[in-house]
Design a protein around this motif. Structure first.
Motif, PDB file in Angstrom:
ATOM      1  N   VAL A 133       0.863  -1.190   0.000  1.00 53.84           N
ATOM      2  CA  VAL A 133       0.000   0.000   0.000  1.00 53.84           C
ATOM      3  C   VAL A 133       0.886   1.223   0.000  1.00 53.84           C
ATOM      4  CG1 VAL A 133      -1.803   1.253   1.245  1.00 53.84           C
ATOM      5  CG2 VAL A 133      -1.786  -1.254   1.259  1.00 53.84           C
ATOM      6  N   ARG A 134       0.609   2.101  -0.944  1.00 50.72           N
ATOM      7  CA  ARG A 134       1.461   3.279  -1.084  1.00 50.72           C
ATOM      8  C   ARG A 134       0.630   4.554  -1.005  1.00 50.72           C
ATOM      9  NH1 ARG A 134       6.033   4.614  -5.361  1.00 50.72           N
ATOM     10  NH2 ARG A 134       6.050   6.861  -5.107  1.00 50.72           N
ATOM     11  N   GLY A 150       2.463   8.186   0.301  1.00 50.62           N
ATOM     12  CA  GLY A 150       3.536   9.112  -0.070  1.00 50.62           C
ATOM     13  C   GLY A 150       4.811   8.423  -0.528  1.00 50.62           C
ATOM     14  N   HIS A 199       7.201   7.047   1.260  1.00 53.03           N
ATOM     15  CA  HIS A 199       8.382   7.408   2.065  1.00 53.03           C
ATOM     16  C   HIS A 199       8.782   6.382   3.110  1.00 53.03           C
ATOM     17  CE1 HIS A 199       8.556  11.114   0.007  1.00 53.03           C
ATOM     18  NE2 HIS A 199       9.268  11.762   0.909  1.00 53.03           N
ATOM     19  N   VAL A 227       8.522  16.809   9.420  1.00 53.23           N
ATOM     20  CA  VAL A 227       9.400  17.945   9.145  1.00 53.23           C
ATOM     21  C   VAL A 227       9.902  17.990   7.698  1.00 53.23           C
ATOM     22  CG1 VAL A 227      10.130  18.040  11.555  1.00 53.23           C
ATOM     23  CG2 VAL A 227      11.504  16.724   9.952  1.00 53.23           C
ATOM     24  N   HIS A 253       7.578  16.586   1.615  1.00 53.53           N
ATOM     25  CA  HIS A 253       7.183  15.613   0.589  1.00 53.53           C
ATOM     26  C   HIS A 253       6.850  14.236   1.183  1.00 53.53           C
ATOM     27  CE1 HIS A 253      11.495  14.462   0.602  1.00 53.53           C
ATOM     28  NE2 HIS A 253      11.815  15.684   0.233  1.00 53.53           N
ATOM     29  N   GLY A 255       4.306  11.483   2.992  1.00 56.58           N
ATOM     30  CA  GLY A 255       2.870  11.237   2.887  1.00 56.58           C
ATOM     31  C   GLY A 255       2.162  11.384   4.226  1.00 56.58           C
ATOM     32  N   LEU A 268       2.626   8.468   7.664  1.00 57.95           N
ATOM     33  CA  LEU A 268       3.099   9.216   8.844  1.00 57.95           C
ATOM     34  C   LEU A 268       2.055   9.180   9.953  1.00 57.95           C
ATOM     35  CD1 LEU A 268       5.165  12.342   9.204  1.00 57.95           C
ATOM     36  CD2 LEU A 268       2.812  12.557   9.980  1.00 57.95           C
ATOM     37  N   LEU A 309      -0.455   7.061  10.436  1.00 57.77           N
ATOM     38  CA  LEU A 309      -0.767   5.733  10.982  1.00 57.77           C
ATOM     39  C   LEU A 309       0.315   5.227  11.938  1.00 57.77           C
ATOM     40  CD1 LEU A 309      -2.352   4.250   7.755  1.00 57.77           C
ATOM     41  CD2 LEU A 309      -3.536   4.832   9.883  1.00 57.77           C
ATOM     42  N   ILE A 335       5.525  12.681  14.350  1.00 54.32           N
ATOM     43  CA  ILE A 335       6.240  13.646  15.193  1.00 54.32           C
ATOM     44  C   ILE A 335       6.763  14.784  14.323  1.00 54.32           C
ATOM     45  CG2 ILE A 335       6.883  11.826  16.823  1.00 54.32           C
ATOM     46  CD1 ILE A 335       9.764  12.024  15.856  1.00 54.32           C
ATOM     47  N   ILE A 359      -6.785  -0.389   4.431  1.00 54.15           N
ATOM     48  CA  ILE A 359      -6.291   0.762   3.670  1.00 54.15           C
ATOM     49  C   ILE A 359      -7.141   1.974   4.037  1.00 54.15           C
ATOM     50  CG2 ILE A 359      -5.880   1.721   1.380  1.00 54.15           C
ATOM     51  CD1 ILE A 359      -5.595  -1.115   0.322  1.00 54.15           C
ATOM     52  N   PHE A 394      15.216  14.444  17.867  1.00 44.84           N
ATOM     53  CA  PHE A 394      13.979  15.194  18.140  1.00 44.84           C
ATOM     54  C   PHE A 394      13.795  15.328  19.645  1.00 44.84           C
ATOM     55  CE2 PHE A 394      11.731  14.930  13.950  1.00 44.84           C
ATOM     56  CZ  PHE A 394      12.501  13.973  13.311  1.00 44.84           C
ATOM     57  N   TYR A 429      10.388   4.435  17.565  1.00 46.39           N
ATOM     58  CA  TYR A 429       9.186   4.865  16.840  1.00 46.39           C
ATOM     59  C   TYR A 429       9.023   3.960  15.615  1.00 46.39           C
ATOM     60  CZ  TYR A 429       6.551   8.224  13.874  1.00 46.39           C
ATOM     61  OH  TYR A 429       5.650   8.841  13.040  1.00 46.39           O
ATOM     62  N   ASN A 466       7.583   4.175  12.809  1.00 44.04           N
ATOM     63  CA  ASN A 466       7.790   4.774  11.485  1.00 44.04           C
ATOM     64  C   ASN A 466       9.269   5.015  11.192  1.00 44.04           C
ATOM     65  OD1 ASN A 466       5.275   4.838  10.434  1.00 44.04           O
ATOM     66  ND2 ASN A 466       4.891   7.009  10.767  1.00 44.04           N
ATOM     67  N   ASN A 472       4.329  -4.366   5.765  1.00 46.63           N
ATOM     68  CA  ASN A 472       4.253  -3.209   6.671  1.00 46.63           C
ATOM     69  C   ASN A 472       5.082  -3.591   7.900  1.00 46.63           C
ATOM     70  OD1 ASN A 472       2.523  -5.074   8.023  1.00 46.63           O
ATOM     71  ND2 ASN A 472       0.746  -4.222   6.966  1.00 46.63           N
TER      72      ASN A 472
HETATM   73  C1  LIG Z   1      12.327  12.254   4.284  1.00 47.12           C
HETATM   74  C2  LIG Z   1      11.472  11.702   5.398  1.00 47.12           C
HETATM   75  C3  LIG Z   1      11.175  12.481   6.473  1.00 47.12           C
HETATM   76  C4  LIG Z   1      10.394  11.991   7.519  1.00 47.12           C
HETATM   77  N1  LIG Z   1      10.107  12.793   8.577  1.00 47.12           N
HETATM   78  C5  LIG Z   1       9.273  12.349   9.529  1.00 47.12           C
HETATM   79  C6  LIG Z   1       8.859  13.206  10.579  1.00 47.12           C
HETATM   80  O1  LIG Z   1       9.282  14.339  10.675  1.00 47.12           O
HETATM   81  N2  LIG Z   1       7.979  12.726  11.488  1.00 47.12           N
HETATM   82  C7  LIG Z   1       7.480  11.456  11.402  1.00 47.12           C
HETATM   83  O2  LIG Z   1       6.662  11.107  12.248  1.00 47.12           O
HETATM   84  N3  LIG Z   1       7.872  10.613  10.441  1.00 47.12           N
HETATM   85  C8  LIG Z   1       8.747  11.032   9.503  1.00 47.12           C
HETATM   86  N4  LIG Z   1       9.142  10.182   8.518  1.00 47.12           N
HETATM   87  C9  LIG Z   1       8.737   8.766   8.557  1.00 47.12           C
HETATM   88  C10 LIG Z   1       7.383   8.624   7.914  1.00 47.12           C
HETATM   89  O3  LIG Z   1       6.401   8.885   8.906  1.00 47.12           O
HETATM   90  C11 LIG Z   1       7.181   7.199   7.379  1.00 47.12           C
HETATM   91  O4  LIG Z   1       8.182   6.919   6.451  1.00 47.12           O
HETATM   92  C12 LIG Z   1       5.799   7.046   6.753  1.00 47.12           C
HETATM   93  O5  LIG Z   1       5.546   5.682   6.567  1.00 47.12           O
HETATM   94  C13 LIG Z   1       5.678   7.765   5.450  1.00 47.12           C
HETATM   95  O6  LIG Z   1       4.366   7.713   4.970  1.00 47.12           O
HETATM   96  P1  LIG Z   1       4.098   7.640   3.394  1.00 47.12           P
HETATM   97  O7  LIG Z   1       2.646   7.648   3.187  1.00 47.12           O
HETATM   98  O8  LIG Z   1       4.920   8.674   2.706  1.00 47.12           O
HETATM   99  O9  LIG Z   1       4.758   6.255   3.076  1.00 47.12           O
HETATM  100  P2  LIG Z   1       4.372   4.973   2.199  1.00 47.12           P
HETATM  101  O10 LIG Z   1       5.694   4.397   1.835  1.00 47.12           O
HETATM  102  O11 LIG Z   1       3.437   5.281   1.121  1.00 47.12           O
HETATM  103  O12 LIG Z   1       3.693   4.081   3.247  1.00 47.12           O
HETATM  104  C14 LIG Z   1       4.411   3.512   4.308  1.00 47.12           C
HETATM  105  C15 LIG Z   1       3.589   2.409   4.924  1.00 47.12           C
HETATM  106  O13 LIG Z   1       2.457   2.978   5.551  1.00 47.12           O
HETATM  107  C16 LIG Z   1       1.320   2.179   5.320  1.00 47.12           C
HETATM  108  N5  LIG Z   1       0.352   2.975   4.563  1.00 47.12           N
HETATM  109  C17 LIG Z   1       0.604   3.996   3.719  1.00 47.12           C
HETATM  110  N6  LIG Z   1      -0.543   4.507   3.271  1.00 47.12           N
HETATM  111  C18 LIG Z   1      -1.528   3.806   3.839  1.00 47.12           C
HETATM  112  C19 LIG Z   1      -2.946   3.872   3.771  1.00 47.12           C
HETATM  113  N7  LIG Z   1      -3.552   4.772   3.025  1.00 47.12           N
HETATM  114  N8  LIG Z   1      -3.665   2.986   4.493  1.00 47.12           N
HETATM  115  C20 LIG Z   1      -3.048   2.054   5.263  1.00 47.12           C
HETATM  116  N9  LIG Z   1      -1.719   1.942   5.352  1.00 47.12           N
HETATM  117  C21 LIG Z   1      -0.958   2.822   4.656  1.00 47.12           C
HETATM  118  C22 LIG Z   1       1.772   0.960   4.572  1.00 47.12           C
HETATM  119  O14 LIG Z   1       2.060  -0.067   5.490  1.00 47.12           O
HETATM  120  C23 LIG Z   1       3.048   1.410   3.924  1.00 47.12           C
HETATM  121  O15 LIG Z   1       3.979   0.383   3.739  1.00 47.12           O
HETATM  122  C24 LIG Z   1       9.919  10.667   7.464  1.00 47.12           C
HETATM  123  C25 LIG Z   1      10.219   9.863   6.361  1.00 47.12           C
HETATM  124  C26 LIG Z   1      10.999  10.379   5.345  1.00 47.12           C
HETATM  125  C27 LIG Z   1      11.364   9.500   4.195  1.00 47.12           C
END
Ligand SMILES: Cc1cc2nc3c(=O)[nH]c(=O)nc-3n(C[C@H](O)[C@H](O)[C@H](O)COP(=O)(O)OP(=O)(O)OC[C@H]3O[C@@H](n4cnc5c(N)ncnc54)[C@H](O)[C@@H]3O)c2cc1C
Length: 467
Positions: free
Chosen positions: A77-78, A80, A82, A139, A142, A144, A148, A150, A154, A204, A362, A421, A423, A461
């Motif tokens: 599941v994607r 952002g 990240h 912080v 870009h 998602g 973040l 779920l 922070i 999802i 942090f 944490y 994430n 996940n």
């Molecule tokens: C450059 C960078 C900076 C960051 N800074 C912070 C920060 O300041 N604070 C912080 O708390 N975290 C931070 N993070 C960590 C971030 O919270 C996690 O990487 C988070 O998973 C990113 O969410 P995404 O939607 O972009 O990722 P994705 O890669 O799209 O999703 C990550 C995982 O989340 C789950 N998921 C995503 N979307 C859904 C959905 N719609 N429904 C159910 N499950 C879903 C899936 O299990 C998936 O594998 C940072 C990450 C990066 C890369």
């Protein structure tokens, strides 16, 4: 463009049928846009799914779930993209991609926002700041919103307003058996508890509803730099200074090479520095008083802490974490910046070799620590600091050495680890996930998993297996 045939043979008729009803796009490996959409933020992750289902709405998400179940496909599941370990893309399976679902509706009167799961933090900030409002989130703009949130969320506003999940009012969710479920404090309350920290284990999420806070639009914020060799003194001063910092002040310490940004004078660029990044989420003049002792400590090389739009602060770190670089991250929480933690940190910082490597520390506490440890699935509210050791190189050159450096610092800090944490986890195995939640929460999450996803359909996940 690289195209690799999938190892799984999908029934072309079934794929065509899915595509006919789909409002978004179905991308196969032969599609010219496949490569662009299989890539994730972490350039060290290179995987080739059989299909990418770029959903336009809830109906597409449900159709993609049904299709994956019938075809027996692994599901990533994607939102952002990240995930540190790249869990939002897989080999052979299907990527259910919500990245096109970016709708946001802010209601300035009730101070709430409905946010579709594909929104990035920049999208959320743009819409909410239009009304002088914000959801505390991460912080880097870009990132998602979905992943973040779920995991917890922070960022710069956490000491004043709490975690992202502390603002969450409700979610819409599609389950493994493609049911549409709502969760809030009054509806499916146990699921709502688990979604606030339990990641993508239960389904999802297609839409979030957040409570909004008054923020800015101008905040006193920005980094103050000292030479890295002064880190032991700067960190000791910093520790004492934050001991009675007001909730309005959230700070993050970085050790890194001074970046070649327009705001950084040429003579400082490329130097190893220790930085305290500040955000004062209150009246600017009060913030000036609070920050004054810090900016007067020692002889800062550079002081960029000033009134700025909150939106500027939110995007300030974006160029330091570009898409496609090689990333390897090890994380831990520590209770406090003891002398030992400071000395280990300062010593290892001087040994980093890549100009892209950095490790944010942090400062937690404040509002996030006042929510009860058991009110949400997020673990570690009592931790003083969350440390994110990020080995970063632009290409594979030097990545192995930098990874070894990150492991070295993380291991040296091991006696001081308290929690971690979720994430900020890489692919570190089940025991580490269990300890990230603690036994009690983990068992409660497992029971929830058994109820909503007994076959572990959502397993790519930070997985909490049902058995
Ligand atoms: C450059 C960078 C900076 C960051 N800074 C912070 C920060 O300041 N604070 C912080 O708390 N975290 C931070 N993070 C960590 C971030 O919270 C996690 O990487 C988070 O998973 C990113 O969410 P995404 O939607 O972009 O990722 P994705 O890669 O799209 O999703 C990550 C995982 O989340 C789950 N998921 C995503 N979307 C859904 C959905 N719609 N429904 C159910 N499950 C879903 C899936 O299990 C998936 O594998 C940072 C990450 C990066 C890369």
């Amino acid at each position: 463009m690289t195209v690799i045939a999938s190892a799984i043979d999908l029934d072309p008729a079934a794929v065509n049928e899915l595509e006919r009803s789909f409002r978004g796009q179905i991308l196969r490996p032969i599609d010219p846009r496949y490569d662009e959409h299989r890539r994730v933020w972490n350039g060290s992750v290179d995987r080739f799914p059989s299909l990418i289902a770029r959903c336009a709405g809830v109906a597409d998400v449900r159709a993609a779930v049904r299709f994956a179940r019938q075809a027996g496909l692994a599901v990533a599941v994607r939102s952002g993209g990240h995930s540190f370990p790249g869990l939002s893309v897989c080999d052979d399976g299907i990527v259910i991609d919500l990245g096109s679902m970016k709708g946001i509706r802010v209601d300035p009167e009730t101070r709430t926002a409905r946010v579709q799961a594909g929104a990035l933090l920049a999208d959320l900030d743009r819409e909410t700041q239009e009304f002088g409002l914000a959801v505390p989130a991460g912080v880097v703009s870009h990132t998602g919103v979905a992943g973040l949130t779920l995991g917890g969320g922070i960022g710069w506003l956490m000491r004043k307003h709490g975690l992202t999940i502390d603002q969450l009012l409700a979610v819409d969710l599609v389950t493994a058996d493609d049911q549409f479920v709502k969760a809030s404090a009054t509806e499916n309350a146990e699921l709502f508890w688990g979604l606030r920290g339990g990641g993508g284990n239960f389904g999802i999420v297609t839409e979030f509803e957040f409570r909004l806070n008054l923020v800015g639009p101008t905040v006193l914020a920005g980094p103050i730099y000292w030479p890295m060799e002064h880190s032991p003194d700067v960190l000791r001063f910093y520790r004492d200074w934050i001991a009675d910092a007001p909730d309005e002040l959230t700070t993050i310490v970085f050790h890194r090479t001074a970046p070649a940004l327009p705001t950084v004078p040429p003579e400082i660029r490329g130097r190893l520095v220790v930085i305290v990044g500040c955000c004062y989420a209150g009246a600017v003049e009060d913030g000036e008083e609070v920050v004054r002792p810090l900016r007067q400590f020692g002889s800062p090389l550079l002081d960029l802490c000033r009134p700025m739009p909150f939106l500027t602060l939110q995007a300030m770190l974006d160029p330091s974490f570009l898409h496609g670089w090689q990333y390897y991250i090890r994380s831990c929480d520590v209770a406090e910046l003891s002398d030992d933690v400071i000395d280990i940190t300062a010593e290892h910082a001087l040994q980093m070799t890549s100009p892209r490597t950095t490790f944010p520390i942090f400062h937690q506490g404040g509002a996030l620590a006042r929510v009860g440890e058991h009110e949400t699935a997020f673990n570690g509210r009592a931790a003083g600091h969350s440390i994110n050791v990020a080995a970063i190189t632009e290409t594979v050159d030097g990545f192995d050495e930098e990874r070894a450096w990150a492991r070295g610092l993380w291991s040296a800090l091991e006696p001081h680890h308290t929690s971690v944490y979720v994430n900020f986890l890489m692919d570190e195995g089940g025991e580490r996930i269990r300890s990230a939640y603690g036994a009690e929460k983990y068992d409660r999450l497992k029971a929830l998993k058994r109820h909503y996803d007994p076959d572990n359909f959502f397993r790519l996940n930070q997985n909490i297996p049902p058995e």
